[in-house]
Design a protein around this motif. Structure first.
Motif, mmCIF file in Angstrom:
data_model
loop_
_atom_site.group_PDB
_atom_site.id
_atom_site.type_symbol
_atom_site.label_atom_id
_atom_site.label_comp_id
_atom_site.label_asym_id
_atom_site.label_seq_id
_atom_site.Cartn_x
_atom_site.Cartn_y
_atom_site.Cartn_z
ATOM 1 N N LYS A 219 -53.345 -3.279 -30.742
ATOM 2 C CA LYS A 219 -53.395 -2.171 -31.693
ATOM 3 C C LYS A 219 -52.008 -1.787 -32.171
ATOM 4 N N LYS A 220 -51.009 -1.972 -31.332
ATOM 5 C CA LYS A 220 -49.658 -1.684 -31.781
ATOM 6 C C LYS A 220 -49.210 -2.733 -32.804
ATOM 7 N N ARG A 221 -49.621 -3.983 -32.606
ATOM 8 C CA ARG A 221 -49.242 -5.020 -33.546
ATOM 9 C C ARG A 221 -49.929 -4.827 -34.920
ATOM 10 N N ALA A 222 -51.039 -4.214 -34.900
ATOM 11 C CA ALA A 222 -51.741 -4.014 -36.170
ATOM 12 C C ALA A 222 -50.976 -3.069 -37.098
ATOM 13 N N GLY A 223 -50.109 -2.307 -36.568
ATOM 14 C CA GLY A 223 -49.288 -1.427 -37.403
ATOM 15 C C GLY A 223 -50.100 -0.303 -37.989
ATOM 16 N N ASP A 224 -49.884 -0.163 -39.309
ATOM 17 C CA ASP A 224 -50.520 0.973 -39.959
ATOM 18 C C ASP A 224 -52.012 0.767 -40.147
ATOM 19 N N ALA A 225 -52.468 -0.442 -39.812
ATOM 20 C CA ALA A 225 -53.908 -0.675 -39.973
ATOM 21 C C ALA A 225 -54.715 0.125 -38.943
ATOM 22 N N VAL A 226 -54.052 0.496 -37.868
ATOM 23 C CA VAL A 226 -54.745 1.280 -36.818
ATOM 24 C C VAL A 226 -54.226 2.702 -36.899
ATOM 25 N N SER A 227 -55.137 3.591 -36.869
ATOM 26 C CA SER A 227 -54.744 4.995 -36.950
ATOM 27 C C SER A 227 -54.082 5.457 -35.657
ATOM 28 N N GLY A 228 -53.428 6.533 -35.773
ATOM 29 C CA GLY A 228 -52.737 7.073 -34.587
ATOM 30 C C GLY A 228 -53.701 7.523 -33.503
ATOM 31 N N GLN A 229 -54.837 8.000 -33.921
ATOM 32 C CA GLN A 229 -55.813 8.480 -32.911
ATOM 33 C C GLN A 229 -56.325 7.321 -32.087
ATOM 34 N N VAL A 230 -56.592 6.191 -32.714
ATOM 35 C CA VAL A 230 -57.087 5.021 -31.973
ATOM 36 C C VAL A 230 -55.998 4.531 -31.037
ATOM 37 N N LEU A 231 -54.734 4.581 -31.484
ATOM 38 C CA LEU A 231 -53.648 4.118 -30.617
ATOM 39 C C LEU A 231 -53.507 5.026 -29.410
ATOM 40 N N ARG A 232 -53.648 6.341 -29.615
ATOM 41 C CA ARG A 232 -53.537 7.265 -28.467
ATOM 42 C C ARG A 232 -54.716 7.081 -27.503
ATOM 43 N N ALA A 233 -55.882 6.744 -28.026
ATOM 44 C CA ALA A 233 -57.033 6.499 -27.146
ATOM 45 C C ALA A 233 -56.791 5.281 -26.281
ATOM 46 N N ALA A 234 -56.173 4.243 -26.871
ATOM 47 C CA ALA A 234 -55.878 3.043 -26.078
ATOM 48 C C ALA A 234 -54.844 3.355 -24.991
ATOM 49 N N GLU A 235 -53.861 4.184 -25.350
ATOM 50 C CA GLU A 235 -52.864 4.550 -24.340
ATOM 51 C C GLU A 235 -53.520 5.371 -23.219
ATOM 52 N N ALA A 236 -54.443 6.257 -23.576
ATOM 53 C CA ALA A 236 -55.133 7.052 -22.542
ATOM 54 C C ALA A 236 -55.984 6.168 -21.640
ATOM 55 N N GLU A 237 -56.605 5.151 -22.259
ATOM 56 C CA GLU A 237 -57.416 4.229 -21.439
ATOM 57 C C GLU A 237 -56.540 3.497 -20.450
ATOM 58 N N LEU A 238 -55.361 3.094 -20.857
ATOM 59 C CA LEU A 238 -54.450 2.411 -19.944
ATOM 60 C C LEU A 238 -53.986 3.352 -18.832
ATOM 61 N N ALA A 239 -53.737 4.621 -19.175
ATOM 62 C CA ALA A 239 -53.314 5.581 -18.153
ATOM 63 C C ALA A 239 -54.419 5.823 -17.119
ATOM 64 N N VAL A 240 -55.677 5.883 -17.633
ATOM 65 C CA VAL A 240 -56.801 6.073 -16.688
ATOM 66 C C VAL A 240 -56.899 4.890 -15.750
ATOM 67 N N ALA A 241 -56.719 3.676 -16.257
ATOM 68 C CA ALA A 241 -56.790 2.488 -15.401
ATOM 69 C C ALA A 241 -55.693 2.496 -14.348
ATOM 70 N N ASN A 242 -54.480 2.936 -14.757
ATOM 71 C CA ASN A 242 -53.381 3.009 -13.760
ATOM 72 C C ASN A 242 -53.680 4.051 -12.686
ATOM 73 N N ASN A 243 -54.226 5.168 -13.116
ATOM 74 C CA ASN A 243 -54.565 6.217 -12.116
ATOM 75 C C ASN A 243 -55.653 5.749 -11.164
ATOM 76 N N THR A 244 -56.607 5.013 -11.701
ATOM 77 C CA THR A 244 -57.687 4.532 -10.830
ATOM 78 C C THR A 244 -57.131 3.574 -9.784
ATOM 79 N N ILE A 245 -56.217 2.682 -10.212
ATOM 80 C CA ILE A 245 -55.619 1.753 -9.234
ATOM 81 C C ILE A 245 -54.821 2.515 -8.186
ATOM 82 N N ALA A 246 -54.058 3.511 -8.613
ATOM 83 C CA ALA A 246 -53.259 4.291 -7.652
ATOM 84 C C ALA A 246 -54.143 5.044 -6.661
ATOM 85 N N GLU A 247 -55.235 5.598 -7.197
ATOM 86 C CA GLU A 247 -56.171 6.328 -6.315
ATOM 87 C C GLU A 247 -56.797 5.397 -5.291
ATOM 88 N N LEU A 248 -57.211 4.201 -5.751
ATOM 89 C CA LEU A 248 -57.823 3.256 -4.805
ATOM 90 C C LEU A 248 -56.819 2.788 -3.767
#
Length: 542
Positions: A219-248
């Motif tokens: 999504k970052k490579r897509a540039g302006d083709a991806v809206s900022g909201q979609v990019l922030r959602a992808a970043e949040a998904e990655l943060a949730v995955a990192n937190n889940t690994i840390a919790e486990l």
């Protein structure tokens, strides 16, 4: 010698020739020898006196140095006597009839007030018959109270028995411990399962994180083709995955600690199930509670029995079969029972006696006392009977009446008639047995021969006949003397007709191991053996 001139007025003295006082020293003087005479007077005579005194002392004390056997001696008994025919009246004395051995006083064992008397004087009663009845209201209430206490204590025993039964069931079926062990085991299994699934969950979380990272990069490579909201959602998904690994990753140590704790808990529950400490404690406590309850029941049972006994004692009963002699209490009188602080006789109700056991208490004059002996036959006369009745002497008291100058003698009445009652006056005629009477009481028998008496216990039986041991006072030697016995005597004394004389001394103590002509040492004299005995003769005596 030259004369001295004197004055004219003085008389001329007598001339004295002093030449005769001069000693002739021309020849030596010879003195006679006196040494032997001085030695004899100074040493010989005192030494002779000392030797004589020592010899005299040794001769006097020879008994102390020579070996000797210690003995005790006694003199023989000598009496001048006559034999009186059996059945002859000796003397008579007054007396009165009384119960034998004593009257019986019937007392109340419980305190209370007499409500009713059931007997009269002179009435015959049997064992267990009612004598008197006390007011028993208080005793009945006390009995009812103790019976109620007994029921309460018995209920406690039932409760303690139920608790003991439950404790035994828990001991045989430890369900509580089994449930606790199963619960701990279930928790351990759950933790173990979570710990076993943790690597798979961690692997899934890591794959989810990889996917989230890849999506974010695209999504970052897509540039302006991806809206900022979609990019922030992808970043949040990655943060949730990192937190889940840390919790486990952080949960794994906690699960291991919980697993170890549950394993220890299961081991403890298993050991508790095997030992069953709580069940055993509950069983012991239930047993102790039952024992305490039973002890309280036993205690109250004693109180009930005491109250019942107190109620039974409200009825005074006859302790023997006999006749009522005297009434000692009346209705309305308070009796103190067994109170130790009450005056003597304050619980007596009646006095009674056995009509078949009567005796006569006779006042015997002191001069007639030596004629009385146990078992002596006595004729008893009383105004209530026309004929005499027979009795025997059973006791001679030891307390004399100083005012009457008499001594009381008890004579038992054989088969007393019904008309004979206590306190009746009687006349007792003492009959003579075959008795040898001492010359001290009867000086009229001075013409009778002397009789030598010795204790029977000192007579020994040998192969050649009877013999005694005598002490020779002159030679201080023991002498074995054969004797010939006569027919007169008592249970303790025996007559000796031949063998000893009135001056002989009998050996009493120390005869054990004694032999003929053994040197003896007299340590004392015993005059009590055989004294105070009545002297009797066998029926075939002349």
């Amino acid at each position: 010698m030259k004369e001295t001139s004197l004055p004219k007025d003085q008389e001329r003295p007598v001339e004295v020739d002093l030449s005769q006082l001069a000693a002739d020293r021309s020849a030596p003087t010879v003195t006679p020898y006196r040494g032997r005479r001085v030695w004899l007077t100074r040493y010989g005579m005192p030494l002779s006196i000392l030797i004589a005194f020592a010899g005299l002392f040794g001769w006097a004390a020879r008994e102390s140095f020579l070996p000797s056997h210690p003995v005790t001696v006694m003199p023989v008994l000598v009496t001048r006597a006559e034999v009186q025919q059996e059945g002859t009246p000796l003397f008579q004395a007054a007396g009165w009839i009384e119960p034998r051995p004593t009257l019986t006083v019937v007392s109340s064992l419980a305190s209370g007030v007499i409500g009713q008397l059931h007997v009269v004087e002179g009435e015959s009663v049997s064992v267990g018959d009612k004598i008197a009845t006390l007011i028993d209201t208080d005793s009945q209430l006390a009995l009812r109270q103790t019976e109620a206490d007994l029921q309460l204590r018995q209920a406690e025993v039932v409760e303690a028995t139920a608790m003991l039964t439950a404790a035994k069931i828990r001991l045989d079926n430890p369900t509580r411990s089994q449930v606790a062990l199963a619960d701990a085991q279930a928790q351990l299994a759950q933790i173990s399962q979570e710990l076993a699934q943790l690597p798979f969950a961690l692997q899934a979380a890591q794959m989810h994180r990889t996917l989230a990272q890849y999506t974010l990069v695209r999504k970052k490579r897509a540039g302006d083709a991806v809206s900022g909201q979609v990019l922030r959602a992808a970043e949040a998904e990655l943060a949730v995955a990192n937190n889940t690994i840390a919790e486990l990753q952080a949960r794994e140590p906690t699960l291991k600690v919980q697993q170890e704790a549950l394993q220890n808990k299961c081991s403890a529950r298993q050991e508790e199930l095997e030992l069953m400490t709580e069940e055993h404690r509950s069983l012991a406590a239930a047993q102790a509670g039952l024992m305490a309850a039973q002890a309280r029941v036993a205690k109250v049972q004693v109180m009930v029995e005491t109250a019942r006994l107190q109620l039974d004692r409200m009825v005074v009963k006859a302790p023997m079969s006999g006749c009522i002699l005297r009434l000692l209490a009346s209705p309305g009188k308070r009796l103190t029972g067994l109170d130790p602080h009450s005056p003597q006789g304050s619980s007596a109700v009646v006095s009674m006696y056995d009509p078949s056991l009567l005796q006569v208490r006779v006042d015997v004059r002191l001069e007639d006392v030596p004629l009385v002996q146990l078992g002596q036959e006595v004729q008893i006369q009383t105004a209530a009977l026309s004929d005499s009745i027979t009795g025997k002497v059973i006791s001679v008291t030891t307390w004399a009446d100083i005012q009457k100058n008499t001594l009381q003698v008890k004579v038992a009445i054989e088969s007393p008639p019904e008309v004979i009652k206590p306190e009746m006056l009687a006349q007792a005629i003492f009959l003579a047995p075959t008795v040898v009477k001492s010359d001290k009481q009867h000086p009229s028998i001075d013409n009778e021969p002397l009789r030598i008496l010795i204790p029977r216990s000192l007579v020994n039986e040998g192969e050649n006949g009877n013999y005694v041991w005598l002490a020779n006072l002159e030679t201080r030697l023991a002498q074995r003397q054969p004797v010939q016995l006569g027919q007169a005597g008592t249970e303790a004394l025996v007559e000796v007709t031949q063998g000893i004389s009135p001056m002989d001394k009998l050996i009493v103590a120390g005869r054990e191991g004694l032999q003929e002509s053994v040197r003896i040492r007299i340590t004392g004299e015993d005059r009590t053996l055989g004294t105070g005995e009545r002297i009797t003769r066998k029926p075939n005596a002349n």
